[in-house]
Scaffold this motif. Structure first.
Motif, short mmCIF file in Angstrom:
data_model
loop_
_atom_site.label_atom_id
_atom_site.label_comp_id
_atom_site.label_asym_id
_atom_site.label_seq_id
_atom_site.Cartn_x
_atom_site.Cartn_y
_atom_site.Cartn_z
N SER A 1 12.32 -24.82 35.52
CA SER A 1 13.67 -25.30 35.80
C SER A 1 14.00 -26.38 34.80
CB SER A 1 13.75 -25.86 37.22
OG SER A 1 12.89 -26.98 37.32
N GLN B 1 19.70 -19.55 50.92
CA GLN B 1 18.99 -20.72 51.44
C GLN B 1 17.47 -20.60 51.20
OE1 GLN B 1 19.45 -21.44 55.72
NE2 GLN B 1 19.94 -23.54 55.13
N ARG C 1 6.07 -21.91 52.02
CA ARG C 1 6.52 -20.88 51.10
C ARG C 1 5.46 -20.49 50.07
NH1 ARG C 1 12.58 -22.88 49.45
NH2 ARG C 1 13.67 -22.20 51.35
N THR C 2 4.44 -21.32 49.92
CA THR C 2 3.37 -20.95 48.98
C THR C 2 2.01 -21.23 49.61
OG1 THR C 2 3.63 -23.11 47.95
CG2 THR C 2 4.58 -21.25 46.78
N ARG D 1 10.98 -33.48 44.76
CA ARG D 1 12.07 -33.96 43.91
C ARG D 1 13.12 -34.76 44.66
NH1 ARG D 1 12.09 -33.97 38.27
NH2 ARG D 1 14.18 -34.60 37.65
N GLY E 1 11.68 -18.19 37.98
CA GLY E 1 11.23 -18.79 39.23
C GLY E 1 10.15 -19.85 39.08
N PHE F 1 21.52 -26.94 58.45
CA PHE F 1 20.64 -27.70 57.58
C PHE F 1 20.62 -27.07 56.20
CE2 PHE F 1 18.09 -24.35 59.49
CZ PHE F 1 17.43 -23.82 58.39
N GLU F 2 20.13 -27.83 55.25
CA GLU F 2 19.78 -27.22 53.98
C GLU F 2 18.36 -27.64 53.63
OE1 GLU F 2 21.87 -28.56 50.50
OE2 GLU F 2 22.52 -30.41 51.50
N TYR F 3 17.71 -26.82 52.82
CA TYR F 3 16.37 -27.16 52.40
C TYR F 3 16.41 -28.11 51.22
CZ TYR F 3 14.30 -23.52 55.34
OH TYR F 3 13.88 -22.76 56.41
N PHE G 1 2.96 -24.31 36.48
CA PHE G 1 2.61 -25.25 37.55
C PHE G 1 1.27 -25.91 37.24
CE2 PHE G 1 4.71 -22.01 40.65
CZ PHE G 1 5.95 -22.27 40.10
N ARG H 1 25.18 -18.05 47.34
CA ARG H 1 24.08 -19.00 47.57
C ARG H 1 23.06 -18.39 48.54
NH1 ARG H 1 23.73 -22.53 51.90
NH2 ARG H 1 22.34 -24.28 51.53
N GLY I 1 10.13 -29.68 41.09
CA GLY I 1 11.40 -29.21 41.65
C GLY I 1 11.78 -27.81 41.26
N ALA I 2 10.93 -27.14 40.50
CA ALA I 2 11.28 -25.80 40.01
C ALA I 2 11.03 -24.71 41.04
CB ALA I 2 10.50 -25.48 38.74
N CYS I 3 9.90 -24.79 41.72
CA CYS I 3 9.46 -23.62 42.50
C CYS I 3 10.03 -23.56 43.90
CB CYS I 3 7.94 -23.57 42.55
SG CYS I 3 7.19 -24.83 43.61
N ARG I 4 10.47 -24.66 44.42
CA ARG I 4 11.04 -24.71 45.77
C ARG I 4 10.07 -24.30 46.86
NH1 ARG I 4 16.23 -26.08 45.48
NH2 ARG I 4 16.90 -26.29 43.34
N SER I 5 8.82 -24.73 46.68
CA SER I 5 7.81 -24.46 47.70
C SER I 5 7.85 -25.48 48.83
CB SER I 5 6.40 -24.54 47.09
OG SER I 5 6.22 -23.53 46.15
N ILE J 1 9.33 -17.46 48.48
CA ILE J 1 10.39 -18.47 48.38
C ILE J 1 11.70 -17.89 48.93
CG2 ILE J 1 11.67 -19.99 46.81
CD1 ILE J 1 8.67 -20.62 46.77
N ARG K 1 13.83 -30.43 48.49
CA ARG K 1 12.47 -30.41 47.95
C ARG K 1 11.79 -31.75 48.19
NH1 ARG K 1 15.00 -29.24 42.23
NH2 ARG K 1 16.22 -30.95 43.10
N VAL L 1 9.69 -27.38 50.64
CA VAL L 1 11.00 -27.78 51.18
C VAL L 1 10.90 -28.29 52.62
CG1 VAL L 1 12.33 -26.31 49.66
CG2 VAL L 1 11.49 -25.39 51.83
N GLU M 1 14.21 -29.39 35.11
CA GLU M 1 13.36 -30.58 35.22
C GLU M 1 12.25 -30.59 34.17
OE1 GLU M 1 14.31 -28.84 37.93
OE2 GLU M 1 15.31 -30.30 39.24
#
Lengths: 323, 275
Positions: free
Chosen positions: A29, A55, A61-62, B262, A26, B255-257, A271, A53, B240-244, A73, B259, B246, A31
């Motif tokens: 990635s 969403q 989220r943080t 990214r 988590g 819709f979609e989230y 991070f 999948r 782009g890793a953590c998806r915070s 998340i 980032r 969005v 990247e």
């Protein structure tokens, strides 16, 4: 003094890693390949993969806390089919061990994920995420109960011959009882800890800082909790442990080794600075050299308590935890 | 697009306080000025220590390729920005950049749609610190001989930023303040209709508080204008890793989230669900 006599290789049961430094699920990635040489890592642990999948949760989220990060998340990911088609081929371009973290809402989902990934080339191990606090079904609901933990792990065990890791939650009274259930069910490695459940509130609006309300706390703030739990499990069970929780430098990593971990994973630290895992590998090599040690094995579990040190006591494990 | 972001230590070479709360920081770096495009950001550690823990994203206010420098606008709002604003000249700051997708301008990467430039008029709409990514953009547009109007909104006159900097570029700089202490009283969005002309194709670039962005996006849809929005968002990894960080892309019901770090921070208004 050259470092040629230091060997960082570690054996986590059947899973052999060139060094003991991983990146946690988590927090990493593909990247990151743009910034660091990931082939130097002991292993990469993927973000949780689910059957379908997801969403993810509604933002925010943080939320950064004092020396920590609260997150919810919600396991956003494109699902296992997408992972096999798109994600895995990317990772396979790199000569690095890959551990796939999986999460489900039911025992059957975990089992199905294990079955699907069992045949996947380039997947070196599976990590069962029975500890995510941020989804409505599954995740932590399994990880807080020894019986449910046993059911998930044994269901996965019967579907895969790959090395199997159980990732444990700290949100329990007795971590050892969960750890034991996972080992009895066939987990060959345990990783701990996942995030600590928490809540942050905006004093001006009276609302939670996170869109979902509660979240999971990570980062240096939780490191002593993680080190403590590693040591509890190390004392009670003979199973390789991956220590996770607030590791930012090699000295943090050494703490985990001394507590009983055979490997460590950097999470939130990625991070803070994407170079941290590589800096730990370098720092650890120098540290072992200076101490005249040959490898991490020389550190594992070597914490020295004073006689009469206090111990956590729980009804089910009291007997095993006395010095 | 292959990211060209790098992990670097850049030297803070100049601090220039624009208002009581906003400081313009100039950094020296051999890579970022040459690689960056308008709308991109850097992700920096305010302190070399681990407090605050996370990096902070700052839009590139502008770059100077020849001198090898880039500028950021920093408003002191919390611990991270306070520490950053107190860093001394000649100190090194650890940063990653350039990151993100910039404004959709014609370029050679094939990733950006070539917009029609003839007969275009470019309206930059910024609320407060939303001005941060706009100088770089305005300069690039002016270098192409485009007509640029900057509509800047602030609460009060002491928060009005950068008017001379934009005027020097040859852009028209129009101010509104909520208390009426400078320029037209009211929200900056209320200035937009005056600058819509029928004979030119209008392109809007907006950055600022969500309320402003929502109004600009709605107006653009209503009027059928090309509009790009740069989102400000808290980030954890920046990569782009953590998806915070969005935001919603699509429609309110489907819709979609995506980032912000990214897939953005710049999005087309028509795809964005602004909340």
């Amino acid at each position: 003094m050259g470092n040629n006599k230091i060997n960082l290789e570690v054996h986590l049961g059947r899973l052999i890693l060139k060094n003991p430094v991983l990146v946690a699920s988590g927090t990493f990635s593909y990247e990151y390949t743009e910034l660091i040489d990931i082939s130097k890592l002991g292993a990469v642990v993927t973000k949780a993969v689910t059957l379908r999948r997801r969403q993810g949760n509604r933002p925010p989220r943080t939320w950064e806390t004092s020396c920590g990060l609260l997150n919810s998340i919600g396991l956003e990911n494109p699902g296992v089919e997408h992972f096999l088609e798109k994600g895995l081929p990317c990772w396979r371009r790199w000569p690095v061990k890959l551990i796939v973290n999986v999460a489900g809402e039911t025992v059957e989902e975990y089992a199905e994920l294990a079955r699907i990934l069992d045949g996947a080339e380039g997947v070196d191990a599976l990590e069962a995420n029975i500890s995510c606090p941020n989804i409505r079904e599954g995740g932590i609901f399994f990880g807080v109960n020894p019986e449910m933990s046993y059911r998930v792990i044994s269901a996965m065990r019967s579907r895969t011959s790959k090395p199997l890791i159980a990732k444990l939650t700290p949100n329990v009274t007795d971590i050892v009882s969960i750890a034991r259930a996972c080992v009895e069910a066939g987990a060959e490695i345990l990783s701990l800890i996942n995030t600590l459940r928490g809540l942050a509130i905006d004093p001006d609006t009276f609302r939670p800082r996170l869109g979902k309300g509660f979240g999971g706390l990570s980062g240096p703030a939780i490191k002593p909790v993680a080190v403590g739990m590693i040591h509890q499990v190390y004392r009670a069970l003979d199973v390789p442990l991956i220590g996770i929780g607030g590791i930012l430098d090699y000295r943090d990593a050494v703490e985990f080794f001394l507590a009983g971990a055979r490997a460590v994973a950097v999470g939130t630290g990625n991070f803070v600075n994407p170079r941290i895992p590589l800096e730990i590998i370098e720092g650890l090599t120098k540290f072992l050299e200076e101490k005249g040690m040959r490898g991490v094995e020389d550190l594992v579990g070597k914490v020295r308590f004073e006689v009469g040190a206090t111990w956590p006591r729980f009804p089910r494990t009291e007997g095993e935890l006395t010095i | 697009m292959v990211s060209q972001a790098r992990l670097v230590s850049s030297t803070l070479i100049k601090k220039n306080w624009m208002t009581d709360e906003v400081v313009r920081l100039t950094f020296s770096d051999p890579h970022i000025p040459a690689l960056a495009v308008p709308g991109q950001f850097v992700f920096l550690r305010p302190s070399p220590l681990n407090y605050p823990l996370l990096r902070r994203p700052y839009s590139l206010f502008d770059v100077d390729e020849e001198k090898g420098v880039f500028d950021l606008l920093v408003k002191v709002v919390g611990v991270g920005s306070r520490i950053l604003s107190q860093r001394s000249e000649r100190e090194m700051v650890d940063l990653i950049g350039p990151l993100g997708n910039g404004f959709f301008l014609s370029d050679n990467s094939g990733q950006r749609e070539l917009l029609t430039w003839s007969d275009s008029k470019h309206l930059i709409v910024a609320g407060g610190m939303g001005i941060a990514p706009m100088h770089f953009l305005a300069r690039r547009l002016k270098e192409r001989g485009e007509e640029v109007v900057v509509l800047f909104g602030a609460v009060s006159r002491n928060e009005v930023l950068c008017s001379s900097e934009f005027q020097e570029l040859g852009a028209l700089f129009v101010v509104s303040t909520e208390d009426g202490s400078l320029g037209k009283m009211g929200k900056v969005s209320s200035l937009i209709p005056e600058y819509l002309s029928r004979d030119k194709r209008i392109q809007i670039y907006a950055c600022g508080p969500r309320g402003l962005l929502k109004e600009v996006v709605e107006l653009s849809r209503r009027e059928g204008l090309l509009c790009q929005v740069s989102l400000e968002e808290r980030m954890a990894c920046g990569l782009g890793a953590c998806r915070s960080c969005v935001c919603k892309v699509g429609t309110e019901s489907q819709f979609e989230y995506k980032r912000v770090c990214r897939d953005g921070p710049v999005f087309r208004a028509e795809e964005l669900v602004v909340e």
